[in-house]
Write an enzyme that holds these catalytic residues in place. Structure first.
Site, PDB file in Angstrom:
ATOM      1  N   ASN A 102       0.819  -1.206   0.000  1.00 41.53           N
ATOM      2  CA  ASN A 102       0.000   0.000   0.000  1.00 41.53           C
ATOM      3  C   ASN A 102       0.856   1.259   0.000  1.00 41.53           C
ATOM      4  O   ASN A 102       1.976   1.279   0.512  1.00 41.53           O
ATOM      5  CB  ASN A 102      -0.929  -0.004   1.205  1.00 41.53           C
ATOM      6  CG  ASN A 102      -1.860  -1.207   1.194  1.00 41.53           C
ATOM      7  OD1 ASN A 102      -2.126  -1.793   0.148  1.00 41.53           O
ATOM      8  ND2 ASN A 102      -2.339  -1.599   2.355  1.00 41.53           N
ATOM      9  N   HIS A 119       5.860  -0.366  -2.758  1.00 48.65           N
ATOM     10  CA  HIS A 119       5.424   0.423  -3.910  1.00 48.65           C
ATOM     11  C   HIS A 119       5.504   1.928  -3.677  1.00 48.65           C
ATOM     12  O   HIS A 119       4.938   2.708  -4.446  1.00 48.65           O
ATOM     13  CB  HIS A 119       3.994   0.031  -4.300  1.00 48.65           C
ATOM     14  CG  HIS A 119       3.879  -1.388  -4.766  1.00 48.65           C
ATOM     15  ND1 HIS A 119       2.751  -2.165  -4.547  1.00 48.65           N
ATOM     16  CD2 HIS A 119       4.752  -2.179  -5.433  1.00 48.65           C
ATOM     17  CE1 HIS A 119       2.945  -3.370  -5.063  1.00 48.65           C
ATOM     18  NE2 HIS A 119       4.146  -3.401  -5.599  1.00 48.65           N
ATOM     19  N   CYS A 130      16.128  17.106  -9.716  1.00 45.86           N
ATOM     20  CA  CYS A 130      17.123  17.365  -8.668  1.00 45.86           C
ATOM     21  C   CYS A 130      17.041  16.380  -7.502  1.00 45.86           C
ATOM     22  O   CYS A 130      17.939  16.349  -6.656  1.00 45.86           O
ATOM     23  CB  CYS A 130      17.004  18.793  -8.149  1.00 45.86           C
ATOM     24  SG  CYS A 130      15.542  19.103  -7.117  1.00 45.86           S
ATOM     25  N   CYS A 148       8.667  21.784  -8.496  1.00 49.22           N
ATOM     26  CA  CYS A 148       9.782  21.893  -7.561  1.00 49.22           C
ATOM     27  C   CYS A 148      10.150  23.354  -7.354  1.00 49.22           C
ATOM     28  O   CYS A 148      10.253  24.115  -8.323  1.00 49.22           O
ATOM     29  CB  CYS A 148      10.980  21.112  -8.101  1.00 49.22           C
ATOM     30  SG  CYS A 148      12.457  21.195  -7.079  1.00 49.22           S
ATOM     31  N   ASN A 214      -7.864 -12.924   5.405  1.00 51.94           N
ATOM     32  CA  ASN A 214      -8.585 -12.437   4.231  1.00 51.94           C
ATOM     33  C   ASN A 214     -10.024 -12.941   4.295  1.00 51.94           C
ATOM     34  O   ASN A 214     -10.266 -14.055   4.779  1.00 51.94           O
ATOM     35  CB  ASN A 214      -7.931 -12.951   2.938  1.00 51.94           C
ATOM     36  CG  ASN A 214      -6.857 -12.016   2.408  1.00 51.94           C
ATOM     37  OD1 ASN A 214      -7.061 -10.810   2.323  1.00 51.94           O
ATOM     38  ND2 ASN A 214      -5.702 -12.564   2.062  1.00 51.94           N
ATOM     39  N   PRO A 215     -10.983 -12.157   3.802  1.00 49.12           N
ATOM     40  CA  PRO A 215     -12.379 -12.605   3.839  1.00 49.12           C
ATOM     41  C   PRO A 215     -12.699 -13.710   2.842  1.00 49.12           C
ATOM     42  O   PRO A 215     -13.705 -14.397   2.976  1.00 49.12           O
ATOM     43  CB  PRO A 215     -13.170 -11.326   3.513  1.00 49.12           C
ATOM     44  CG  PRO A 215     -12.213 -10.462   2.780  1.00 49.12           C
ATOM     45  CD  PRO A 215     -10.856 -10.765   3.319  1.00 49.12           C
TER      46      PRO A 215
END
Length: 245
Positions: A102, A119, A130, A148, A214-215
């Protein structure tokens, strides 16, 4: 289920090195939709907005959707009980690290310190020219694309786009922990996204007990999972917490 919870708590209590591996499912209860699946974001948005090549060619167009998804909608998400339990386990010495797919920063906001962001993180933006990194709270998203303040270059969210590699430190740390852990707790990941899904598999190959929360059944369930606690992450982790403390 009660006997499974008790057995799982015993395994965690006796483990010398436990890690958690989390996916989109742990944040769904915080109001963060997954990217894939029936209610996933890719049913509403074109995935090319997060394709690195397309982004470089159309940054202004991509930023219209990036702002809407990650900085308007996601900004209202807060850690739920599942995030908080994992943080509690770490603070109590029962959990060494969290490897997460996540990008929502909710583990850190819940109090987890040792988080490997496979990730990246949407709460950071980076100048690709830069290298300067900005906290999203510093950015005025009324004016996009953000630029920036050093060189005027358009900033990119510091999470992985399609076409980018996994951050080296997160990759190496995640697999190093997977290879030496006794227990790996999978929470809210279907196992569809590679190479992240190889982390629990590496743990299994090195003899770890794999606990899945997990469901529904996933790609992990019939292949690497030893104990499947079927249900919502918040409910199951709260039951585990109550058994452990």
């Amino acid at each position: 289920m009660d006997s499974q919870i008790k057995e799982t708590a015993k395994i965690i209590r006796e483990s010398k090195f436990t890690i958690a591996f989390t996916g989109a499912g742990i944040s769904v209860e915080s109001g963060v939709p997954p990217f894939r699946g029936e209610h996933g974001l890719w049913n509403k948005y074109n995935p090319e907005i997060l394709d690195l090549g397309y982004y470089h060619e159309n940054p202004e167009k991509c930023w219209l959707f990036i702002r809407e998804i990650f900085y308007d909608f996601f900004a209202n998400a807060h850690p739920n009980k599942a995030h908080k339990v994992l943080a509690h386990l770490e603070q109590s010495g029962l959990l060494h690290s969290v490897v997460t797919q996540n990008i929502d920063n909710l583990h850190q906001e819940a109090g987890s310190k040792n988080v490997y962001e496979f990730h990246g993180n949407s709460k950071r933006l980076k100048c690709l020219k830069c290298g300067k990194v900005f906290d999203a709270s510093e950015i005025d998203f009324e004016h996009i694309p953000p630029r920036c303040d050093e060189d005027g270059e358009i900033l990119k969210p510091d999470f992985i786009f399609f076409g980018e590699g996994i951050p080296t430190a997160a990759f190496e740390n995640a697999f190093a922990d997977a290879e030496k852990c006794d227990v790996c707790i999978i929470v809210g990941s279907t196992g569809e996204v590679t190479p992240a899904s190889f982390v629990p598999r590496a743990a299994k190959q090195n003899g770890a007990t794999i606990i899945e929360i997990n469901p529904e059944k996933t790609l992990f369930t019939g292949q690497v999972t030893d104990i499947h606690l079927m249900g919502k992450a918040t409910v199951i982790l709260e039951k585990l917490e109550n058994q452990l403390f």
